[in-house]
Design a protein around this motif. Structure first.
Motif, PDB file in Angstrom:
ATOM      1  N   ARG A 108       0.812  -1.216   0.000  1.00 12.79           N
ATOM      2  CA  ARG A 108       0.000   0.000   0.000  1.00 12.79           C
ATOM      3  C   ARG A 108       0.848   1.271   0.000  1.00 12.79           C
ATOM      4  O   ARG A 108       1.847   1.363   0.689  1.00 12.79           O
ATOM      5  N   VAL A 109       0.416   2.254  -0.793  1.00 20.05           N
ATOM      6  CA  VAL A 109       1.057   3.565  -0.822  1.00 20.05           C
ATOM      7  C   VAL A 109       0.465   4.409   0.309  1.00 20.05           C
ATOM      8  O   VAL A 109      -0.748   4.631   0.360  1.00 20.05           O
ATOM      9  N   ASN A 110       1.317   4.871   1.212  1.00 18.96           N
ATOM     10  CA  ASN A 110       0.862   5.605   2.394  1.00 18.96           C
ATOM     11  C   ASN A 110       0.931   7.114   2.235  1.00 18.96           C
ATOM     12  O   ASN A 110       0.214   7.842   2.931  1.00 18.96           O
ATOM     13  N   SER A 111       1.792   7.592   1.357  1.00 21.48           N
ATOM     14  CA  SER A 111       2.005   9.031   1.246  1.00 21.48           C
ATOM     15  C   SER A 111       2.501   9.374  -0.149  1.00 21.48           C
ATOM     16  O   SER A 111       3.285   8.625  -0.742  1.00 21.48           O
ATOM     17  N   PRO A 163       6.130  24.985 -11.604  1.00 18.94           N
ATOM     18  CA  PRO A 163       5.359  23.739 -11.626  1.00 18.94           C
ATOM     19  C   PRO A 163       6.242  22.523 -11.383  1.00 18.94           C
ATOM     20  O   PRO A 163       7.365  22.439 -11.895  1.00 18.94           O
ATOM     21  N   GLU A 164       5.737  21.577 -10.617  1.00 18.07           N
ATOM     22  CA  GLU A 164       6.526  20.402 -10.248  1.00 18.07           C
ATOM     23  C   GLU A 164       6.636  19.408 -11.398  1.00 18.07           C
ATOM     24  O   GLU A 164       5.724  19.288 -12.227  1.00 18.07           O
ATOM     25  N   THR A 165       7.743  18.721 -11.448  1.00 14.37           N
ATOM     26  CA  THR A 165       7.970  17.676 -12.447  1.00 14.37           C
ATOM     27  C   THR A 165       8.244  16.318 -11.805  1.00 14.37           C
ATOM     28  O   THR A 165       8.352  15.318 -12.516  1.00 14.37           O
ATOM     29  N   GLU A 166       8.348  16.276 -10.482  1.00 17.34           N
ATOM     30  CA  GLU A 166       8.628  15.025  -9.779  1.00 17.34           C
ATOM     31  C   GLU A 166       7.802  14.969  -8.498  1.00 17.34           C
ATOM     32  O   GLU A 166       7.440  16.000  -7.929  1.00 17.34           O
ATOM     33  N   PHE A 167       7.536  13.738  -8.056  1.00 11.12           N
ATOM     34  CA  PHE A 167       6.937  13.552  -6.735  1.00 11.12           C
ATOM     35  C   PHE A 167       7.524  12.301  -6.103  1.00 11.12           C
ATOM     36  O   PHE A 167       8.138  11.462  -6.781  1.00 11.12           O
ATOM     37  N   VAL A 168       7.363  12.188  -4.792  1.00 11.47           N
ATOM     38  CA  VAL A 168       7.893  11.048  -4.047  1.00 11.47           C
ATOM     39  C   VAL A 168       6.733  10.334  -3.373  1.00 11.47           C
ATOM     40  O   VAL A 168       5.820  10.962  -2.843  1.00 11.47           O
ATOM     41  N   SER A 169       6.739   9.014  -3.443  1.00 12.66           N
ATOM     42  CA  SER A 169       5.701   8.192  -2.817  1.00 12.66           C
ATOM     43  C   SER A 169       6.333   7.275  -1.785  1.00 12.66           C
ATOM     44  O   SER A 169       7.451   6.780  -1.972  1.00 12.66           O
ATOM     45  N   ALA A 170       5.636   7.044  -0.687  1.00 12.90           N
ATOM     46  CA  ALA A 170       6.112   6.177   0.392  1.00 12.90           C
ATOM     47  C   ALA A 170       5.142   5.018   0.552  1.00 12.90           C
ATOM     48  O   ALA A 170       3.920   5.193   0.437  1.00 12.90           O
ATOM     49  N   SER A 171       5.678   3.828   0.849  1.00 15.12           N
ATOM     50  CA  SER A 171       4.846   2.628   0.823  1.00 15.12           C
ATOM     51  C   SER A 171       5.137   1.714   2.006  1.00 15.12           C
ATOM     52  O   SER A 171       6.179   1.806   2.661  1.00 15.12           O
ATOM     53  N   SER A 172       4.193   0.794   2.230  1.00 23.82           N
ATOM     54  CA  SER A 172       4.372  -0.229   3.265  1.00 23.82           C
ATOM     55  C   SER A 172       5.357  -1.302   2.853  1.00 23.82           C
ATOM     56  O   SER A 172       5.646  -2.205   3.648  1.00 23.82           O
TER      57      SER A 172
END
Length: 633
Positions: free
Chosen positions: A59-62, A73-82
């Motif tokens: 699961r992706v938490n954030s 404008p943003e070109t990247e993002f970061v995702s955090a997962s279980s």
């Protein structure tokens, strides 16, 4: 060779506080189970999930867009997962993103991540370096660095919280400097501030970076876990930190630059007063070592306490800066957005005369079976707000200059549990789906005269059950049967209100399936009685005469309100006003149902259930009429 194109994606948001972010690039990213969905709220003026990114194993938490200091404008993002990792996603074109860096090192679930760009401090100042912070249940926060156009990520530092853990982490710049400030909300109800400082202890490949995060202050005030934080710079150049907590309060902290003389004289004066241990000064100070062994001094103070929510406050978000054409610079509107489990979202603004922060707008839900909001975000221009609820639903409001109010808008959504069965209605105009989230949903295209491209949306929620639904059979356009983790098959028929709205939204002409029936015998809608599992029919003009009213009639068993829709319904209407009445229950199986099937003309229905003996391992065939289903053999 055939080519396939994704026309429609229906998926709910994950049930975590930091799983949605709205960037200045006008895109919304959100966690959807193990994936990340990219949602464009302005697509064809109706919104659409334009991309689904699959890389995480759990699961992706954030999710959080990595923001530029200058507001580009943003070109990247970061995702955090279980799955114990975080991933940096880089934009390839309009709606395509690619996982360029995988952050591995945590030993437990990564609960939250944040990122910010700084000028490259090694070689070329024109390049950008991403500083990323990740928090995990392994009681640590890791700080990572990644140079522009490079895939390698270096773990700069690991901050340990002992036996505790960090619930939220945010990055920003200290006012008037390029020094990065890391704010961590821990399970001790404190906000711990870490700032970059010159360090001579770094050796090896990180020696050129020559900075480490050191704890400079701890903010005490909340009485329960702090679930969200957000930073902004006001027009006076001071840094404002907003924090929201499970104590139902929001606190605003002010971090302002000051001179060495001010900080020293204030400390001396406080020391001479010989304050008791339980008395805290109104203002605290810290310093950070910058280049050439010089120090920068800052004052921290509590600016305000906002009380208005009655439940845990899970989300907080500052209004984005607005570029002013007249002043040729960005101005920061003093507006703060908060969301709570009390089913409300509030916009706060300071009073013009007194400066006291007051509630200016309150939107949300009244009644229903929802459990409040996990977060909310402003749009880049601040004219729209989006909230996500406990059941993964989205709620969108847009400010109307003509009406002077915040109006609900069309958004996306979907099941928040496993989808176990889908069926087209015989004419192929809409799709039924059932899920372990205990709902049956209808998905159909919204066809408008002013747009050539049609967009798909959830049109109705015919069944909201008390058991996980396991199977579905469509008998005709306006009739279906479903089975759940119970022994009963439930049959449903569309009410008049659904048929009317379906024709208006999907531009469907009259059809035989409804015209051949007695319109007066078809209910207007349906509702679920208190503590009930069956959808009860509600007929047009249904009302108890005054002379026959009882005290219990002050609280009616039905809550259905007829709708006249020209666009897909909002989440509130889906929950309450799009139910189909249950017309029959079918008994015969001894165990939980797991399969249903209908003949193409809808005259026969077959059902099967789980079984541990040969006696119950049977298939039942049912004969279907317009109003009745009979046991055949």
């Amino acid at each position: 060779m055939s080519q396939f194109e994704t026309v429609y994606v229906s998926t709910a948001c994950n049930r975590t506080p930091h799983s949605v972010d709205w960037g200045r690039n006008k895109l919304v990213c959100y966690g959807a189970s193990n994936s990340v969905a990219i949602y464009d709220p302005k697509y064809a003026d109706a919104g659409k999930v334009v991309s689904v990114l699959c890389q995480h194993k759990n699961r992706v938490n954030s999710v959080r867009w990595i923001r530029h200091k200058n507001g580009l404008p943003e070109t990247e993002f970061v995702s955090a997962s279980s799955d114990c990792t975080a991933i940096v996603w880089t934009r390839i074109n309009d709606y395509s993103f690619f996982p360029t860096s995988i952050l591995k090192g945590h030993e437990g679930t990564v609960t939250v991540a944040d990122g910010i760009y700084v000028a490259d401090r090694n070689v070329d100042s024109a390049k950008q370096t991403a500083i990323i912070a990740t928090a995990s249940v392994d009681s640590s926060v890791k700080v990572w660095m990644r140079h522009e156009n490079e895939d390698d990520v270096i773990c700069l530092q690991t901050l340990s919280f002992g036996s505790g853990f960090c619930l939220c982490a945010r990055l920003c710049f200290l006012p008037g400097t390029d020094i990065v400030l890391l704010s961590c909300a821990a399970d001790d109800a404190k906000i711990h501030l870490f700032a970059e400082s010159i360090s001579n202890a770094i050796q090896g490949p990180l020696k050129e970076y020559a900075k480490q995060f050191v704890r400079v202050d701890s903010l005490v005030g909340h009485e329960d876990w702090i679930r969200a934080m957000d930073f902004t710079l006001d027009d006076s150049g001071h840094l404002l930190l907003a924090s929201s907590s499970q104590d139902s309060l929001i606190r605003l902290w002010r971090i302002a630059p000051c001179g060495e003389k001010t900080a020293t004289s204030t400390r001396k004066r406080i020391g001479e007063l010989d304050l008791e241990e339980d008395i805290q000064p109104d203002e605290k100070f810290f310093s950070v070592i910058v280049q050439d062994d010089t120090a920068a001094y800052f004052a921290v103070s509590l600016d305000s306490v906002l009380a208005g929510h009655e439940g845990w406050v899970y989300g907080i978000d500052w209004h984005p800066p607005i570029y002013s054409e007249d002043k040729k610079r960005c101005t920061q509107p003093m507006k703060l957005l908060s969301s709570s489990l009390d089913k409300s979202i509030i916009i706060w603004e300071p009073d013009a005369s007194s400066g006291v922060w007051l509630e200016s707008v309150r939107v949300g839900e009244i009644g229903g079976n929802t459990l409040g909001f996990y977060g909310s975000k402003f749009s880049p221009d601040g004219q729209s707000i989006i909230g996500h609820g406990y059941q993964g639903s989205f709620h969108l409001w847009t400010y109307s200059d003509e009406l002077g109010t915040w109006e609900p808008g069309v958004t996306v959504g979907g099941h928040f549990g496993e989808v176990v069965d889908i069926q087209w209605e015989p004419g192929g105009r809409f799709l039924f789906s059932v899920s372990t989230d205990q709902t049956t949903r209808i998905h159909a295209p919204w066809i408008r005269d002013d747009h050539q491209e049609e967009t798909w949306h959830e049109l109705a929620r015919p069944q909201v059950h008390g058991y996980d639904i396991s199977c579905l059979a469509v008998l005709s356009r306006y009739r279906f049967a479903s089975g759940a983790e119970e022994k009963v098959i439930r049959a449903f028929r569309a009410p008049n209100n659904f048929v009317k709205n379906f024709r208006q939204i999907c531009k469907v002409e009259s059809d035989k399936d409804i015209e051949n029936s007695d319109a007066f015998a078809v209910p207007q809608g349906a509702s679920v009685p208190t503590l009930g599992l069956s959808n009860k029919a509600v007929y047009e003009g249904q009302e108890v005469p005054p002379e026959e009213r009882h005290v219990k009639d002050e609280y009616p068993e039905f809550y259905f309100t007829p709708l006249n829709l020209k666009e897909p319904p909002t989440e509130e209407n889906l929950l309450q006003n799009t139910l189909w009445p249950e017309v029959q229950k079918l008994y015969g199986h001894g165990y939980e149902l797991f399969a249903l099937a209908a003949r193409h003309d809808g005259t026969l229905l077959a059902s099967a259930c789980k079984a541990t003996t040969a006696e119950h391992a049977a298939i039942i065939i049912w004969l279907v009429f317009i109003y009745l289903i009979l046991y055949l053999f």
